[in-house]
Design an enzyme around this catalytic site. Structure first.
Site, PDB file in Angstrom:
ATOM      1  N   GLU A  49       0.838  -1.204   0.000  1.00  0.00           N
ATOM      2  CA  GLU A  49       0.000   0.000   0.000  1.00  0.00           C
ATOM      3  C   GLU A  49       0.873   1.254   0.000  1.00  0.00           C
ATOM      4  OE1 GLU A  49      -2.601   2.529   3.196  1.00  0.00           O
ATOM      5  OE2 GLU A  49      -2.155   0.424   3.608  1.00  0.00           O
ATOM      6  N   ASP A  53       0.753   3.788  -3.250  1.00  0.00           N
ATOM      7  CA  ASP A  53       0.317   5.176  -3.102  1.00  0.00           C
ATOM      8  C   ASP A  53       1.242   6.116  -3.867  1.00  0.00           C
ATOM      9  OD1 ASP A  53      -1.198   7.387  -1.676  1.00  0.00           O
ATOM     10  OD2 ASP A  53       0.808   7.739  -0.894  1.00  0.00           O
ATOM     11  N   ASP A 122      -7.008   0.804   0.355  1.00  0.00           N
ATOM     12  CA  ASP A 122      -5.694   0.219   0.644  1.00  0.00           C
ATOM     13  C   ASP A 122      -5.379  -0.913  -0.328  1.00  0.00           C
ATOM     14  OD1 ASP A 122      -5.654   1.962   2.761  1.00  0.00           O
ATOM     15  OD2 ASP A 122      -6.013   0.434   4.300  1.00  0.00           O
ATOM     16  N   GLU A 125      -4.389   0.428  -3.811  1.00  0.00           N
ATOM     17  CA  GLU A 125      -3.015   0.916  -3.832  1.00  0.00           C
ATOM     18  C   GLU A 125      -2.022  -0.238  -3.777  1.00  0.00           C
ATOM     19  OE1 GLU A 125      -3.745   5.288  -1.770  1.00  0.00           O
ATOM     20  OE2 GLU A 125      -3.014   3.625  -0.542  1.00  0.00           O
TER      21      GLU A 125
END
Length: 238
Positions: A49, A53, A122, A125
């Site tokens: 995650e 991101d 989450d 990502e």
């Protein structure tokens, strides 16, 4: 009893058409779709995650820079913020059907609102990071553009900030400030649930819950604004 989630190569096959990418390492994909709350899980998607991101942010920024060559930074920034927002990622997670494929605590998956959106966001990502690690930047870029580019062409605004808007409204109403207090903290350390109340002089308090103190404060502020008619129910949801 619900249907058994696919794993390994079956999981990769189930997602291949949706994401436009065939995984070579299906274990990496399985990790991307394993939340930290999953019982007996040896790995989870927290590290993925973190990486995803950053990959998402870079690709979306580059995409907007190319799609809107005449736009100023002040026009690009709110569009970027809306596209990488957790609500957008969560909506894409639902579009991909990840809610049926993620391995997570049953209570978390059954929850409504912010907690659900967070675990889907989450996972999206983490999925981006898994594609990037498995195949490189170009497959990750292709996946992101497939789902984010259509959204980028809509008129988007910076997500509303309920705490800031409540503070401005209260200052105009009676010259004071809203006060927040934690009523309860429940759940395990890796998946806490905070309940927060917001109090304003001359008004009844409102309370709400969320996966962090900040999220709970924002939810409580939103409920106050909705109750007092400052926000409409439709306008508060983006």
């Amino acid at each position: 009893m619900g249907l058994k989630r696919p794993t390994g190569n079956a999981l990769a096959a189930a997602l291949q058409d949706r994401i436009g990418y065939a995984f070579r390492d299906s274990a990496l994909l399985q990790t991307a779709l394993t939340h930290s709350s999953a019982v007996k899980a040896k790995t989870n998607n927290e590290r993925l995650e973190f990486l995803g991101d950053r990959v998402l942010g870079l690709v979306v920024a580059d995409m907007l820079f190319s799609l809107f060559p005449e736009a100023r930074e002040g026009d690009l920034a709110p569009r970027f913020n809306a596209l990488v927002d957790a609500r957008t990622c969560g909506a894409i997670g639902l579009e991909l059907g990840l809610d049926t494929l993620i391995r997570a605590d049953a209570a978390l998956k059954a929850a409504k609102g912010g907690r659900t959106g967070n675990y889907l966001s989450d996972a999206v990502e983490a999925l981006i990071a898994a594609i990037y690690l498995d195949g490189g930047m170009e497959p990750a870029r292709a996946f992101i553009r497939r789902y984010w580019e259509p959204r980028s062409r809509h008129v988007v605004e910076k997500p509303r900030n309920p705490k800031s808007e409540l503070q401005e409204w209260v200052a105009q109403a009676n010259g004071t400030r809203p006060e927040y207090s934690i009523d309860a903290r429940e759940g395990p350390d890796h998946q806490p649930v905070f309940t927060v109340s917001v109090r304003v002089d001359g008004f009844a308090p409102t309370s709400a819950s969320g996966p962090s103190r900040r999220a709970a404060e924002e939810a409580a502020a939103t409920e106050f604004l909705l109750r007092e008619g400052v926000w409409s129910r439709e306008g508060a949801v983006s």
